[in-house]
Design a protein around this motif. Structure first.
Motif, PDB file in Angstrom:
ATOM      1  N   VAL A  56       7.066   0.084  -8.490  1.00  0.00           N
ATOM      2  CA  VAL A  56       5.769   0.002  -7.811  1.00  0.00           C
ATOM      3  C   VAL A  56       5.541   1.338  -7.120  1.00  0.00           C
ATOM      4  O   VAL A  56       6.458   1.890  -6.511  1.00  0.00           O
ATOM      5  N   THR A  57       4.329   1.877  -7.233  1.00  0.00           N
ATOM      6  CA  THR A  57       4.083   3.166  -6.567  1.00  0.00           C
ATOM      7  C   THR A  57       3.936   2.964  -5.072  1.00  0.00           C
ATOM      8  O   THR A  57       3.598   1.864  -4.598  1.00  0.00           O
ATOM      9  N   GLN A  58       4.169   4.063  -4.356  1.00  0.00           N
ATOM     10  CA  GLN A  58       4.098   4.049  -2.900  1.00  0.00           C
ATOM     11  C   GLN A  58       2.741   3.524  -2.423  1.00  0.00           C
ATOM     12  O   GLN A  58       2.649   2.741  -1.487  1.00  0.00           O
ATOM     13  N   ALA A  61       2.448  -0.249  -2.571  1.00  0.00           N
ATOM     14  CA  ALA A  61       3.500  -1.033  -1.920  1.00  0.00           C
ATOM     15  C   ALA A  61       2.968  -1.965  -0.823  1.00  0.00           C
ATOM     16  O   ALA A  61       3.510  -3.053  -0.615  1.00  0.00           O
ATOM     17  N   ARG A  70       7.236  -8.442  -4.873  1.00  0.00           N
ATOM     18  CA  ARG A  70       8.513  -7.936  -4.373  1.00  0.00           C
ATOM     19  C   ARG A  70       9.387  -9.068  -3.843  1.00  0.00           C
ATOM     20  O   ARG A  70      10.614  -8.961  -3.828  1.00  0.00           O
ATOM     21  N   VAL A  79      10.403   0.989  -5.252  1.00  0.00           N
ATOM     22  CA  VAL A  79       9.179   1.659  -4.803  1.00  0.00           C
ATOM     23  C   VAL A  79       9.418   3.149  -4.801  1.00  0.00           C
ATOM     24  O   VAL A  79      10.447   3.622  -4.311  1.00  0.00           O
ATOM     25  N   SER A  99       0.650  -0.005 -10.111  1.00  0.00           N
ATOM     26  CA  SER A  99       0.007   0.733  -9.032  1.00  0.00           C
ATOM     27  C   SER A  99      -1.340   0.063  -8.695  1.00  0.00           C
ATOM     28  O   SER A  99      -1.684  -0.961  -9.303  1.00  0.00           O
TER      29      SER A  99
END
Lengths: 347, 313
Positions: A56-58, A61, A70, A79, A99
């Motif tokens: 998962v991209t920042q 998140a 998550r 992440v 994302s």
């Protein structure tokens, strides 16, 4: 006294003794296949359910829906920054990168030509939609198939037994025969009143006899370590394995019938064995190859040994249902022994 | 006769060239004798014995062994009566001497026990040792024991002592002499003249695939005209070449040759010929560098017949 005077018994004894007095040979027949079963079994057979890993991209998140993913036990979520995540995707280290774009839509980065990517995307998207409140419109129920007998390790064990049969037959007979020829010992033997048939029979016989404990050792280890079941009767497993052992001994004899140096026999062995290693379905089903090459693959003796072993060990089919594979083996036997005896170089 | 062969030929076609390994060889081996084929490497000795052993087919020629012919439907019968050592056989490393002999014994209808065979070659102490643990001489004695285990009428020994040290050779000679005394017929090949002289009743000197001399070692030697050889070399006083023929005039010298500075005179009585030689040298103002005398041997016979040595080393 009778054993002392029986040429056949003495020839078998000579083979058995020479074999048992080489510790390295014991390792290659017992230790190596065991290591293969244990290693591959552990690699493909974890007891806990497999968790699907993805990144998962920042930016995504903190999204509430992604937060739910998550927390889901089915997923193994990592992440990181988008650039780093996409780099890993290109190197095939993760199937999907999730994302959220500027407008708040969920984005999936994946390679649609990679089946793992497509499958992972579908599973993750399903979880996203459910988290957002979508309900199933058709009732469904999961039936698990990871019971003993249908896992990868179960598939693997008969394949390894087949591979071992081939290796033991070809190396055991082929290499030893050429070694005796190089030593001038074949010539020395035919200078005595020894019957040539006794010699060949002892060569094949001692190899085949060794294979029986070898195979049951492997089956027992697989059963104790991974619970690999034997669905069919021991007698039919034994019969199929012996047919394979006799066939590969004959092919070994044929390959060794003319060779005069260890180098040439090693080359010939590889020429014969490599196609079977690759195509005969030791590690994955031989039916995955294209239809065009199937006729070629299906007449290979190793393909049929492994097919028959899987049928009797995993499915528990009766011997009578193995007429086709056993017939192919019988053809190979007839061909290899007839030719080998005709062209065998004694002096 | 134990062995007769007439006009034996064996041609090997190797690509373009053809090699006549055996080229019209005649041979007769009598029952009870030790017969030697003496010749340099490549003379055709091994090809000849392997034809006699029924392991190689001759290109042409007639071979009879113990009154039988190979390929006449009685090969198995004939093999029961032969004992064979090949030029080089490496027996199975991981079998003991006793196990090896027991295996060979099982091939024969009639024979002696492994223990008795070990006694014949003085290897009782090594009965349970693996072949791989034996010395070269001991392995060769095991090979001979394997040849004797079927109580053979005829024993073939192909280069039995090649590659062995002097002590191992003498031990093997004792074994062969014992076999001979027990009344067996032996046919051996060798390129050692001392071996042929010591062991053989009769010798056939073989060169280029044919027999060039045949007889008892003593007879072959006496045909050279003298029993002794005087060998000497000269100090290089000046560059004047000395012709070997000048020594032929000395009393009692039957032959005189020179090879790379060494003069070889065949004489019957050295104590008469040496003073004559010395007198000739002082007349010619030549000085001796070395001088030795020895008995004539089969090597001299071979050199005399072919102008070459048995072993060019």
């Amino acid at each position: 006294m009778t054993i002392d005077r029986s040429a056949f018994a003495q020839l078998v004894l000579a083979n058995v003794r020479s074999y048992l007095r080489q510790p390295e040979a014991i390792f290659w027949t017992y230790g190596f296949p065991l290591i293969m079963v244990v290693g591959l079994g552990l690699a493909f057979n974890s007891d806990t359910e497999a968790r699907l890993p993805f990144i998962v991209t920042q930016r995504a998140a903190s999204d509430p829906i992604v937060q739910k993913l998550r927390a889901d036990a089915r997923f193994d979520v990592e992440v990181m920054e988008q650039d780093a995540a996409l780099a890993l995707l290109r190197r095939n280290r993760t199937p999907v990168v999730v994302s959220v774009d500027a407008s708040g839509e969920v984005e999936y980065f994946f390679d649609p030509t990679n089946p793992d990517g497509t499958a992972a995307r579908a599973v993750i998207d399903d979880a996203v939609q459910r988290a957002a409140g979508r309900a199933d419109v058709v009732a469904s129920v999961d039936r698990r198939t990871d019971a003993p007998g249908s896992r990868y390790v179960d598939f693997l064990v008969p394949g390894l037994i087949g591979m071992n049969l081939m290796g033991a037959g070809l190396w055991g007979i082929g290499f030893n025969t050429v070694d005796l020829r190089v030593r001038n010992l074949l010539k020395r033997m035919v200078a005595t009143p020894m019957r040539r048939g006794h010699f060949l029979l002892a060569l094949v016989g001692s190899r085949v006899v060794f294979f029986v404990p070898e195979m049951f050792f492997l089956l027992l280890a697989a059963k104790l370590l991974f619970g690999v079941p034997i669905a069919g009767s021991y007698a039919s497993v034994l019969f199929v394995a012996l047919s394979g052992a006799v066939t590969f001994a004959g092919i070994g004899l044929l390959v060794a019938s003319r060779a005069r140096t260890i180098e040439s026999i090693s080359g010939l062995m590889n020429l014969v064995m490599i196609p079977m290693w690759l195509c005969s379905g030791i590690f994955f089903s031989s039916e995955r190859f294209p239809d065009a090459v199937q006729p070629f693959i299906q007449v290979l003796p190793l393909t049929q040994v492994i097919n028959a072993l899987r049928a009797v060990i995993l499915v528990g089919e009766p011997l009578a249902a193995q007429a086709f594979p056993l017939g192919i083996l019988a053809l190979w036997c007839a061909l290899s022994y007839t030719l080998a005896i005709r062209v065998f170089r004694w002096v | 006769m134990a062995v007769t062969c007439r006009q034996l030929f064996k041609r090997y076609e190797t690509g373009r060239a053809a090699v006549d390994a055996v080229n019209g060889l005649d041979l007769e081996v009598r029952r009870g004798e030790c017969f030697g084929l003496l010749g340099p490497n490549g003379a055709g000795k091994t090809t000849t014995v392997e034809i006699l052993e029924g392991l190689i087919e001759p290109t042409s020629g007639d071979v009879e062994v113990l009154g039988m012919r190979w390929g006449g439907g009685r090969d198995h019968e004939l093999r029961q009566k032969l004992g064979i050592t090949l030029q080089e056989t490496r027996l199975r490393d991981k079998l003991s001497v006793r196990e090896t002999l027991r295996m060979f014994r099982s091939f024969y209808r009639d024979g002696i026990e492994p223990e008795a065979a070990m006694a014949l070659v003085a290897l009782e102490e090594k009965a349970d040792a693996w072949i791989s643990k034996l010395s070269g001489g001991q392995r060769q004695r095991v090979a001979v024991a394997c040849a004797l285990i079927g109580r053979p009428e005829l024993v073939f020994l192909d280069e039995p002592t090649t590659g062995l040290d002097p002590q191992a050779r003498r031990q093997l000679w004792d074994v062969v002499a014992d076999i001979r005394r027990a009344g067996n017929t032996i046919l051996l090949t060798t390129h050692y003249m001392d071996e042929a002289e010591k062991l053989c009743d009769r010798v056939a000197v073989v060169d280029h695939g044919r027999v060039i001399a045949l007889g008892a070692p003593r007879d072959l030697i006496s045909r050279l005209g003298g029993e002794h050889v005087i060998e000497f070399s000269l100090e290089p006083m000046d560059q004047r070449p000395v012709d070997a023929d000048v020594f032929a005039a000395v009393e009692g010298v039957t032959q005189s040759t020179e090879e790379s500075g060494r003069f070889v005179l065949t004489v019957s009585e050295p104590h008469r010929s040496i003073p004559g030689c010395l007198a000739l040298l002082s007349r010619e103002n030549l000085e001796l560098k070395s001088l030795t005398t020895r008995h004539v041997n089969l090597e001299d016979v071979f050199v005399n017949l072919t102008g070459r040595h048995l072993r060019d080393d």
